[in-house]
Every structure is written in structure tokens, then in C-alpha cells.
Design a protein around this motif. Structure first.
Motif, mmCIF file in Angstrom:
data_model
loop_
_atom_site.group_PDB
_atom_site.id
_atom_site.type_symbol
_atom_site.label_atom_id
_atom_site.label_comp_id
_atom_site.label_asym_id
_atom_site.label_seq_id
_atom_site.Cartn_x
_atom_site.Cartn_y
_atom_site.Cartn_z
ATOM 1 N N LYS A 144 0.890 -1.480 -0.147
ATOM 2 C CA LYS A 144 0.082 -0.160 -0.004
ATOM 3 C C LYS A 144 1.206 1.366 0.096
ATOM 4 O O LYS A 144 1.204 2.029 0.937
ATOM 5 N N ASN A 145 1.624 1.322 -0.490
ATOM 6 C CA ASN A 145 2.472 2.332 -0.881
ATOM 7 C C ASN A 145 3.483 2.757 -0.029
ATOM 8 O O ASN A 145 4.365 4.092 0.468
ATOM 9 N N ALA A 146 3.867 1.712 0.590
ATOM 10 C CA ALA A 146 5.352 1.913 2.169
ATOM 11 C C ALA A 146 5.301 0.461 1.765
ATOM 12 O O ALA A 146 5.493 -0.435 1.234
ATOM 13 N N ILE A 147 6.661 0.977 2.590
ATOM 14 C CA ILE A 147 7.624 -0.267 2.985
ATOM 15 C C ILE A 147 7.081 -1.091 4.232
ATOM 16 O O ILE A 147 7.679 0.124 5.223
ATOM 17 N N VAL A 148 7.363 -1.335 4.503
ATOM 18 C CA VAL A 148 6.655 -2.681 5.571
ATOM 19 C C VAL A 148 7.890 -3.416 5.855
ATOM 20 O O VAL A 148 8.161 -4.442 5.296
ATOM 21 N N LEU A 149 9.176 -2.834 7.128
ATOM 22 C CA LEU A 149 9.803 -4.395 8.079
ATOM 23 C C LEU A 149 9.267 -5.179 8.558
ATOM 24 O O LEU A 149 9.211 -4.981 9.989
ATOM 25 N N LEU A 150 9.201 -6.562 8.265
ATOM 26 C CA LEU A 150 8.676 -6.954 9.141
ATOM 27 C C LEU A 150 9.502 -8.321 9.676
ATOM 28 O O LEU A 150 10.393 -8.663 9.350
ATOM 29 N N PRO A 151 9.333 -8.224 11.649
ATOM 30 C CA PRO A 151 10.662 -9.565 11.873
ATOM 31 C C PRO A 151 9.495 -10.904 11.057
ATOM 32 O O PRO A 151 8.695 -10.809 11.433
ATOM 33 N N MET A 152 10.991 -11.291 10.951
ATOM 34 C CA MET A 152 10.404 -12.927 10.109
ATOM 35 C C MET A 152 9.875 -13.639 11.624
ATOM 36 O O MET A 152 9.332 -14.833 11.580
ATOM 37 N N GLU A 153 10.241 -13.721 12.764
ATOM 38 C CA GLU A 153 9.798 -14.196 13.727
ATOM 39 C C GLU A 153 8.435 -13.700 13.829
ATOM 40 O O GLU A 153 7.682 -14.844 14.405
ATOM 41 N N ASP A 154 8.006 -13.211 13.513
ATOM 42 C CA ASP A 154 6.555 -12.999 13.979
ATOM 43 C C ASP A 154 5.537 -13.049 12.490
ATOM 44 O O ASP A 154 4.702 -13.409 12.463
ATOM 45 N N ILE A 155 6.373 -13.645 11.621
ATOM 46 C CA ILE A 155 5.781 -14.256 10.256
ATOM 47 C C ILE A 155 5.008 -15.380 10.361
ATOM 48 O O ILE A 155 6.041 -16.581 10.774
ATOM 49 N N LEU A 156 4.105 -16.294 10.551
ATOM 50 C CA LEU A 156 3.172 -17.448 9.980
ATOM 51 C C LEU A 156 3.467 -18.059 9.088
ATOM 52 O O LEU A 156 3.919 -19.269 8.940
ATOM 53 N N PHE A 157 2.820 -17.114 8.087
ATOM 54 C CA PHE A 157 2.880 -17.670 6.498
ATOM 55 C C PHE A 157 2.801 -16.601 6.107
ATOM 56 O O PHE A 157 2.362 -15.925 5.813
ATOM 57 N N VAL A 158 2.945 -17.167 4.300
ATOM 58 C CA VAL A 158 3.017 -16.893 3.248
ATOM 59 C C VAL A 158 2.245 -16.872 2.198
ATOM 60 O O VAL A 158 2.534 -17.696 1.500
ATOM 61 N N GLU A 159 0.841 -16.467 2.209
ATOM 62 C CA GLU A 159 0.062 -16.824 1.191
ATOM 63 C C GLU A 159 -0.471 -16.124 -0.364
ATOM 64 O O GLU A 159 -0.412 -15.218 -0.397
ATOM 65 N N LYS A 160 -0.396 -17.386 -1.289
ATOM 66 C CA LYS A 160 -0.618 -16.809 -2.779
ATOM 67 C C LYS A 160 -2.341 -16.055 -3.107
ATOM 68 O O LYS A 160 -2.999 -17.673 -2.482
ATOM 69 N N GLU A 161 -2.291 -14.995 -3.217
ATOM 70 C CA GLU A 161 -3.712 -15.027 -3.885
ATOM 71 C C GLU A 161 -4.341 -14.883 -4.747
ATOM 72 O O GLU A 161 -4.282 -13.369 -4.277
ATOM 73 N N SER A 162 -4.765 -14.907 -5.596
ATOM 74 C CA SER A 162 -5.299 -14.254 -7.463
ATOM 75 C C SER A 162 -3.503 -13.722 -7.389
ATOM 76 O O SER A 162 -2.311 -14.446 -7.498
ATOM 77 N N ARG A 163 -3.585 -11.916 -7.258
ATOM 78 C CA ARG A 163 -2.304 -11.683 -8.117
ATOM 79 C C ARG A 163 -1.635 -11.242 -7.015
ATOM 80 O O ARG A 163 -0.754 -9.676 -7.188
ATOM 81 N N LYS A 164 -2.186 -11.133 -6.532
ATOM 82 C CA LYS A 164 -1.060 -10.702 -5.124
ATOM 83 C C LYS A 164 -1.124 -11.393 -3.865
ATOM 84 O O LYS A 164 -1.039 -12.516 -3.763
ATOM 85 N N THR A 165 0.382 -11.301 -2.868
ATOM 86 C CA THR A 165 0.577 -12.180 -1.878
ATOM 87 C C THR A 165 0.455 -11.312 -0.505
ATOM 88 O O THR A 165 1.074 -10.797 -0.095
ATOM 89 N N VAL A 166 0.042 -12.401 -0.123
ATOM 90 C CA VAL A 166 -0.288 -11.598 1.531
ATOM 91 C C VAL A 166 0.495 -12.744 2.406
ATOM 92 O O VAL A 166 0.823 -13.995 2.769
ATOM 93 N N ILE A 167 1.329 -11.773 3.954
ATOM 94 C CA ILE A 167 2.441 -11.973 5.033
ATOM 95 C C ILE A 167 1.301 -11.882 6.335
ATOM 96 O O ILE A 167 0.366 -11.050 6.503
ATOM 97 N N HIS A 168 1.080 -13.171 6.784
ATOM 98 C CA HIS A 168 -0.145 -13.514 7.727
ATOM 99 C C HIS A 168 1.065 -13.557 9.434
ATOM 100 O O HIS A 168 1.909 -14.252 9.208
#
Length: 245
Positions: A144-168
């Protein structure tokens, strides 16, 4: 009890022989090297990384006192016990943080006391040592027009959803136009592509259940689930097992 490595530095061969003989009588101490010069002591400290050095002060060339000052710079953790025929250097010895100072002739009981004193200081240093905290690895994504820096230890999974990718994460989800393959290259070894549309943080998985021909990964403190293909199931099991050994 762990064996401690000892290096002896004394230009008097008979003194080295006595020290070796006594140390063989004490359990959990091991003489790994000896020398008759201060110069060679420096090389041995770098090479052997001893726990304890037994050093005579009066040696030709670089004397024991000057050698120890350099040794402490090379290996600050090393415990130093001076073995000398003179007592006038005692004050200077403790100024360089010597563990003990033994005046010749060498007595077995006195040597053992000094070695045990060194062991206690080594054990104390290990108990009080705090491992340096490793900086958290982060995944940088455009969202969304921003750079987000996510700690990897907080990420549960990454999902491909149609033409976008969602980090949970547990409480949030972040959408990006970056592809699953692009994100996979940035993730560390805790992550594994379990399905053509999912990359999972294996350290966060608490349960796997079967639904028809596929499997669901469940995560701690979250109702979110991610898919594991039948072909990847056994590899996922093995990886999780290896991580927890």
C-alpha cells in the motif's frame, strides 16, 4: 566436569617437569603445550586458546610479566598463575589480573589450590556471560505505497492469493504485489514452501491435521491455517523434527 587446557611457560626444565608431574595427578586438567620463552608463549596462546597459563616471570628475552600483558590482550579470558622464585613481583602480578602467584619451590597442594581458584573464576565468568542478542531478521515488503519491515519471527506464513501475496502474522496480514517466489528468496531457513501457494514458518507450527488429500498447518495463538500438499507432508515432518532435536 570439563577438562581445562593449560600451557606452561618456564625456562627452567626441572620446573616444567615438576608442574607436568603434579598436574597429571589432578583430574580435569590437561597440559596442552609448554615453552621456555615469553615469545613462544604468545604463539601458543593464539594456537591453543588455553584456559590457564602457568608462567615464570624471569625468562630470557620477553619476560613473563610482559608476555602476560600481551596474552591478556590476545585472550582476555585466560587465567594466569605466576610460578616464580621471587616474591617482589606479587603486586605487579595482581595489577595484570593474575589469578594467583606461587613462589618456588612448587608444592603440590599449593598448585592445586591455585588451579581450583582459576576453575572457579572460569565457571563464574561462564555463568555471568550473556550471549549477544542477535538482531531480528526482517522481511521488507512493498505494501500500500509503503515499505513494511516485518520481523521474520513474527511471520506465520505467506500465501499467494490471486494476483497478490499476503503475509500473515498472528494479528495482522499484509498485502503486496511481490510474487511468492520473490519473497521466498528473502526468507531464512525457518521457512519452507509447503504448497504451490504457501510458504510456512515451520517454527510456528503446533499441529498438522489432514483434510482429504491435503494437510493443514495450525499455529500457536492463532486460528489461521496454511496448506501443506500431500507431496510435501513427509518432508515438512522431517524438517520440523530436525529443528526440534
Amino acid at each position: 566436569m570439563e577438562d581445562l587446557k593449560i600451557v606452561i611457560a618456564d625456562d627452567d626444565a626441572s620446573s616444567r617437569t615438576i608442574l607436568r608431574h603434579f598436574i597429571r595427578l589432578f583430574p580435569h586438567y590437561n597440559v596442552v603445550a609448554e615453552t621456555a620463552s615469553g615469545e613462544e608463549l604468545l604463539q601458543l596462546v593464539l594456537q591453543e586458546q588455553p584456559d590457564i597459563v602457568l608462567v615464570d616471570i624471569s625468562m630470557p628475552g620477553l619476560d613473563g610479566m610482559e608476555a602476560v600483558k600481551i596474552c591478556k590482550q590476545l585472550l582476555p579470558s585466560v587465567q594466569v598463575i605466576f610460578i616464580t622464585g621471587y616474591d617482589e613481583f606479587a603486586v605487579e602480578a595482581f595489577e595484570v589480573s593474575a589469578t594467583d602467584y606461587i613462589v618456588k619451590p612448587i608444592e603440590r597442594t599449593r598448585l592445586f589450590y591455585a588451579l581450583e581458584k582459576a576453575r572457579k573464576l572460569i565457571d563464574m565468568a561462564k555463568r555471568w556471560a550473556t550471549p549477544a542478542k542477535q538482531p531480528s531478521k526482517r522481511l521488507g515488503i512493498r505494501s500500500k505505497n509503503a515499505i513494511v519491515l516485518l520481523p521474520m519471527e513474527d511471520i506465520l506464513f505467506v500465501e499467494k492469493e490471486s494476483r497478490k501475496t499476503v503475509i500473515h502474522t498472528v494479528n495482522e496480514q499484509y498485502e503486496t504485489t511481490e510474487t511468492l517466489n520473490e519473497i521466498e528468496k528473502e526468507l531464512d531457513d525457518d521457512f519452507f514452501k509447503t504448497h504451490r501457494s504457501y510458504i510456512i514458518n515451520l517454527k510456528k507450527v503446533v499441529k498438522i491435521t489432514q483434510v482429504g488429500e491435503t494437510y493443514l498447518a495450525h499455529f500457536l495463538n492463532s486460528e489461521k491455517v496454511a496448506y501443506i500438499s500431500k507431496l510435501k507432508f513427509h518432508e515438512v515432518q522431517r524438517k520440523i523434527f530436525d529443528m526440534n532435536r
